[in-house]
Design a protein around this motif. Structure first.
Motif, mmCIF file in Angstrom:
data_model
loop_
_atom_site.group_PDB
_atom_site.id
_atom_site.type_symbol
_atom_site.label_atom_id
_atom_site.label_comp_id
_atom_site.label_asym_id
_atom_site.label_seq_id
_atom_site.Cartn_x
_atom_site.Cartn_y
_atom_site.Cartn_z
ATOM 1 N N UNK A 130 -1.120 13.937 -5.400
ATOM 2 C CA UNK A 130 -1.111 14.768 -6.004
ATOM 3 C C UNK A 130 -1.638 15.760 -5.862
ATOM 4 N N UNK A 131 -0.999 17.597 -5.884
ATOM 5 C CA UNK A 131 -1.615 18.210 -5.941
ATOM 6 C C UNK A 131 -2.824 18.966 -6.592
ATOM 7 N N UNK A 132 -3.332 18.946 -7.471
ATOM 8 C CA UNK A 132 -4.337 18.969 -8.618
ATOM 9 C C UNK A 132 -4.444 17.258 -9.363
ATOM 10 N N UNK A 133 -5.611 17.551 -8.266
ATOM 11 C CA UNK A 133 -5.672 15.366 -9.295
ATOM 12 C C UNK A 133 -5.063 14.931 -8.927
ATOM 13 N N UNK A 134 -5.204 14.053 -7.496
ATOM 14 C CA UNK A 134 -4.865 13.402 -7.425
ATOM 15 C C UNK A 134 -4.952 11.602 -8.021
ATOM 16 N N UNK A 135 -5.529 11.476 -8.499
ATOM 17 C CA UNK A 135 -5.930 10.170 -9.175
ATOM 18 C C UNK A 135 -5.845 10.676 -10.936
ATOM 19 N N UNK A 136 -6.309 11.780 -11.492
ATOM 20 C CA UNK A 136 -6.636 11.796 -12.640
ATOM 21 C C UNK A 136 -6.364 13.320 -12.836
ATOM 22 N N UNK A 137 -5.594 14.101 -13.594
ATOM 23 C CA UNK A 137 -5.730 15.422 -14.248
ATOM 24 C C UNK A 137 -6.136 14.991 -16.014
ATOM 25 N N UNK A 138 -7.072 15.918 -15.821
ATOM 26 C CA UNK A 138 -7.322 15.457 -17.443
ATOM 27 C C UNK A 138 -7.654 16.890 -17.565
ATOM 28 N N UNK A 139 -6.865 17.116 -19.111
ATOM 29 C CA UNK A 139 -6.639 18.535 -19.644
ATOM 30 C C UNK A 139 -6.826 17.897 -20.777
ATOM 31 N N UNK A 140 -8.394 18.614 -21.427
ATOM 32 C CA UNK A 140 -8.181 19.104 -22.253
ATOM 33 C C UNK A 140 -9.219 17.499 -22.902
ATOM 34 N N UNK A 141 -9.362 16.215 -22.297
ATOM 35 C CA UNK A 141 -8.896 14.792 -22.532
ATOM 36 C C UNK A 141 -10.662 14.803 -22.571
ATOM 37 N N UNK A 142 -10.639 13.115 -22.426
ATOM 38 C CA UNK A 142 -12.044 12.179 -22.198
ATOM 39 C C UNK A 142 -11.638 11.449 -21.219
ATOM 40 N N UNK A 143 -12.531 11.389 -20.129
ATOM 41 C CA UNK A 143 -12.315 10.418 -19.059
ATOM 42 C C UNK A 143 -13.637 9.909 -18.850
ATOM 43 N N UNK A 144 -13.891 8.366 -19.285
ATOM 44 C CA UNK A 144 -15.532 7.695 -19.584
ATOM 45 C C UNK A 144 -15.318 5.924 -18.974
ATOM 46 N N UNK A 145 -16.469 6.039 -18.288
ATOM 47 C CA UNK A 145 -16.675 4.879 -17.689
ATOM 48 C C UNK A 145 -15.716 4.465 -16.640
ATOM 49 N N UNK A 146 -14.962 5.020 -15.916
ATOM 50 C CA UNK A 146 -13.349 4.930 -15.191
ATOM 51 C C UNK A 146 -13.907 5.069 -13.882
#
Length: 359
Positions: A130-146
């Motif tokens: 994708x253009x911004x964040x091919x794997x993850x676009x994290x918008x004010x969220x929490x990404x853990x243990x990935x």
């Protein structure tokens, strides 16, 4: 007049009860069906997309092991917790084993894998584009243990684009970005903590991580990444990099380990290289309490201090100068130290210069 003293406790009771009573949990298995209710493992849904479409504020989605290559990007809304790493029999979150039961979201080199504004915990994220964040676009969220790998961005954040969110305890590798942040683009006061970021690339800035606009990187290990500027990390004016280990990265033009415009503190930077300036660090910001060893560049092999400040650092046995440039250097130990401004030249007698933590 009637007393109202009992009204407010009753209201509070029903507010609490409504939150706990109506929060739901949805289950997903590769053997499930999207026509199922999704409210148990036996009635599991087949796709994560369907589960996140059903989930409302306060709900959870539990996803069993397997590969989920779905027709669209998984969109996880605010206040929904999306958990992977289950065998498909658990009744408690503590029972899951992420490493034993990999749960994979596969973008099939056709779409972004996840757009997250809630909690994303315990997934493998791969082959997103994708253009911004091919794997993850994290918008004010929490990404853990990935674990985030083999994704690409046509602009920023090959693995993860983190906008005002948190990324914690993640492994990010083999991702690429055409412009900035091959592994992670960390934006708008986002935080990246306890992450390992390696073997990513960016055409322009921040092969491992691009840290922008008050972003904070803490306790991260960044190695074997490459970019034109900031092979390991590109740290912008308001960014902070603290307690990080940065090694074996490469930059074509400047900052093999770190290209710094902000603040770098308590970092170990070694065995990085640049074809031009600043094998370890290219600095026009502030570098404090850092150890810089065995880096290579045409000028300022350890630190090229263009117009920044270096304080209380050790820079030793770097090729073509331990500290070069015209910026301020104070209370530091380096090969060119001349007893001015508290600087000195004394062998620091390092015990381990191999970079092998077992030594």
């Amino acid at each position: 007049m009637k007393s109202t003293r009992g009204i407010f406790p009753v209201i509070a009771f029903w507010v609490i009860m409504s939150t706990s009573t109506f929060a739901a949990r949805y289950y997903v298995k590769t053997t499930g069906k999207d026509t199922n209710s999704g409210v148990s493992w036996d009635a599991a849904l087949k796709t994560i997309v369907k589960a996140t479409e059903k989930a409302q504020e306060g709900d959870e989605v539990w996803v069993a092991k397997g590969t989920y290559a779905e027709s669209k990007t998984v969109s996880n809304r605010e206040d929904v917790a999306l958990y992977g790493g289950f065998a498909g029999t658990e009744s408690q979150l503590s029972e899951r084993n992420i490493s034993a039961h990999p749960t994979i979201i596969d973008g099939e080199d056709a779409r972004q894998c996840v757009h997250n504004s809630g909690v994303l915990d315990g997934f493998h994220i791969t082959r997103g584009i994708y253009g911004l964040g091919g794997g993850i676009y994290n918008n004010y969220g929490r990404v853990t243990n990935c674990t985030v790998y083999n994704n690409s961005a046509t602009s920023y954040g090959g693995g993860i684009y983190n906008s005002s969110g948190t990324v914690t305890n993640c492994i990010v590798y083999n991702n690429s970005a055409t412009s900035y942040g091959g592994g992670i683009y960390n934006d708008s006061s986002g935080t990246v903590t306890n992450c390992t970021v390696y073997n990513n690339s960016a055409t322009s800035y921040g092969g491992g991580i691009y840290n922008y606009d008050s972003g904070a990187l803490t306790n991260c290990t960044v190695y074997e990444n490459k970019a034109n500027y900031g092979g390991g990390i590109h740290n912008d004016e308001k960014g902070t990099v603290t307690n990080c280990t940065v090694y074996s990265n490469n930059a074509e033009f400047g900052g093999g380990g770190i290209y710094n415009k902000g603040t770098v503190t308590n970092c170990t930077v070694y065995n990085n290289s640049s074809s031009r300036d600043g094998g370890g660090i290219y600095n026009s910001g502030t570098v404090t309490n850092c150890t810089v060893y065995g880096n290579n560049a045409n000028d300022g092999g350890g630190i090229y201090n263009f117009d920044g400040t270096v304080t209380n650092c050790i820079s030793w046995k770097n090729s073509f100068g331990d500290i070069g440039g015209i910026g301020s250097v104070k209370y530091s130990c380096f090969g060119e130290g001349d007893d001015s401004n508290g600087n000195f030249r004394v062998n620091p007698l390092f015990v381990n210069t191999t970079g092998d933590p077992s030594t």
